[in-house]
Write a protein that holds these residues in place. Sequence first.
Motif, mmCIF file in Angstrom:
data_model
loop_
_atom_site.group_PDB
_atom_site.id
_atom_site.type_symbol
_atom_site.label_atom_id
_atom_site.label_comp_id
_atom_site.label_asym_id
_atom_site.label_seq_id
_atom_site.Cartn_x
_atom_site.Cartn_y
_atom_site.Cartn_z
ATOM 1 N N THR A 189 0.808 -1.229 0.000
ATOM 2 C CA THR A 189 0.000 0.000 0.000
ATOM 3 C C THR A 189 0.839 1.275 0.000
ATOM 4 O OG1 THR A 189 -0.177 0.195 2.415
ATOM 5 C CG2 THR A 189 -1.772 -1.242 1.298
ATOM 6 N N SER B 169 6.066 1.448 -4.922
ATOM 7 C CA SER B 169 4.647 1.124 -4.816
ATOM 8 C C SER B 169 3.832 2.395 -4.613
ATOM 9 C CB SER B 169 4.408 0.160 -3.653
ATOM 10 O OG SER B 169 3.030 -0.060 -3.452
ATOM 11 N N TYR B 170 4.303 3.258 -3.737
ATOM 12 C CA TYR B 170 3.593 4.523 -3.500
ATOM 13 C C TYR B 170 3.542 5.371 -4.768
ATOM 14 C CZ TYR B 170 2.591 9.198 -1.788
ATOM 15 O OH TYR B 170 2.040 10.456 -1.617
ATOM 16 N N GLY C 113 1.496 3.707 -7.636
ATOM 17 C CA GLY C 113 0.083 3.712 -7.282
ATOM 18 C C GLY C 113 -0.543 5.085 -7.463
ATOM 19 N N GLU C 114 0.167 6.110 -7.000
ATOM 20 C CA GLU C 114 -0.310 7.481 -7.184
ATOM 21 C C GLU C 114 -0.434 7.807 -8.670
ATOM 22 O OE1 GLU C 114 -0.729 10.312 -4.630
ATOM 23 O OE2 GLU C 114 -1.395 8.402 -3.786
ATOM 24 N N GLY D 164 -7.560 3.681 -3.868
ATOM 25 C CA GLY D 164 -6.526 2.745 -3.470
ATOM 26 C C GLY D 164 -5.434 3.421 -2.686
ATOM 27 N N LYS D 165 -4.509 2.607 -2.213
ATOM 28 C CA LYS D 165 -3.283 3.082 -1.591
ATOM 29 C C LYS D 165 -2.152 2.237 -2.147
ATOM 30 C CE LYS D 165 -4.997 5.036 2.766
ATOM 31 N NZ LYS D 165 -4.559 6.408 2.478
ATOM 32 N N GLY D 166 -1.081 2.906 -2.587
ATOM 33 C CA GLY D 166 0.001 2.178 -3.216
ATOM 34 C C GLY D 166 -0.514 1.406 -4.403
ATOM 35 N N LEU D 167 -0.096 0.161 -4.505
ATOM 36 C CA LEU D 167 -0.520 -0.674 -5.631
ATOM 37 C C LEU D 167 -1.564 -1.704 -5.203
ATOM 38 C CD1 LEU D 167 2.851 -1.014 -7.545
ATOM 39 C CD2 LEU D 167 0.789 0.188 -8.283
ATOM 40 N N ILE E 37 -5.434 -1.279 -5.626
ATOM 41 C CA ILE E 37 -6.317 -0.293 -6.252
ATOM 42 C C ILE E 37 -7.624 -0.946 -6.673
ATOM 43 C CG2 ILE E 37 -6.554 1.259 -8.251
ATOM 44 C CD1 ILE E 37 -3.496 1.647 -8.101
#
Length: 460
Positions: free
Chosen positions: A247, A329-330, A333-334, A355-358, A360
């Motif tokens: 995440t 990941s952060y 993901g963003e 989602g948070k990080g990867l 989603i």
Amino acid sequence: MSFFELNSYLNIDSDWNPNELHSQYINPQFIKVLKTIGFYKVYTKGEGAYIYDSDGNRYLDFLSGFGVFNVGRSHPVIRDALKQALDSSLPNLVQMDSTCYGGLLAKELINRSPDNIKKVFFCNSGTESVESALKFVRQYSKKPRILYCSKAFHGLTTGSLALNGDNIFRDGFGQLLPDMNKIPFNDLSAAKEELSKGDVAAVFIEPIQGKGVNIPDPNYFPELRRLCTQHGTLLVMDEVQTGFGRTGKFFAFEHWDIKPDIVTVSKALSGGYIPVGAVLMTDDIYKKTFQSMQRSIVHSNTFGMNDLAMIAGLTTLRVIQDEGLVDNSYRMGELLIEKSKPLLQKYELLKDIRGKGLMIAIELGKPSSVGLKLAWNSLETLQHALTAQMVVMTLFQDHKILTQVAGHDVNVIKLLPPLILTEEEVDYFVQSFEKVLIECHQFPSRLWKNTLSMMKNIIQ
């Protein structure tokens, strides 16, 4: 006998189809599902963010073995460490000993945990880590009840199943553990009401629910932590899927700056090679179970601290650190959410992207235009959440992207790519997903017709 000699002995060649044996000896219903939804493939290789089938097709893996392959498939560093371990003739599973690698992995996990976490118990899987946590809770607290959340998923063995919020997994398996009480996720008033009764031993909860990718309000976990402390209740965080950078934090609960009493982990700690699970906990909780020499093995297992699992875990943690995968990941993901968000304004089938990080979720919802509403109703009256399944099938068949529907009866597509994801792969997913949306917004079209026909054949 070498691996290749074994394949020759078993007559495994390029034309061999494991689906036939699976259908005959393991689970024929599952093979029927794969055939129905167009996932009936034979995979021959996995590497990095991709898997390859026997026809030479390459698939971008946005499922990661349900979150196992955070570091990607066939990571060479972990593979080489395991090869060297196998060649070293280690004195594995002596049982009447203390394993070197178990102690080292426990230390590494504790060093990455909140300062109240002091002990580790190793096991073999996510569901076993939850089962173990249940036993530790019962030894520590003599209070009878345990709370879990609606839509929760903690595993499918009997104890874990008693904490499962989805009836489809529970139905038909008879009486489960007593005194397990369900509360709504992200509902502080419900939690407060139950905790105030003073008889709750623990709350078992996922920081982000896997079934639906449900993310709580910002104040939910800090207040839940406060309530648990106030009423003498343990807070157990299930990080089996969300842990180890998934995440954008090493543990997902770090997003809310809280300290659980117990943390369960598994999946990604394996590096995708050797199954491993663990329960992280405070010293007081651990000592309540292992309180004397007579009780030193009152809870144990055969394979929990096998050397290969411990080495896989140690090497995986090193890879995550050395390759900066939590930060990646952060960032990815963003980026994926940022590039997908404009689609919400363009396509009425889209309801939410979160989602948070990867980890989603892409949530679909009922459209307003007449034609699309008719198409939506034609599928959803046959089976709820079939529209999301249509998108998942099209991403797979037309764009070679492997995803999943996030749970039963939810029109949510869940994305769990490996944490090694690149910006180029993010762009490919977003572009492919928009192409699927464009076709979904055409009615009638082959997608709606084919999916409707498929479901009618299943029902008949």
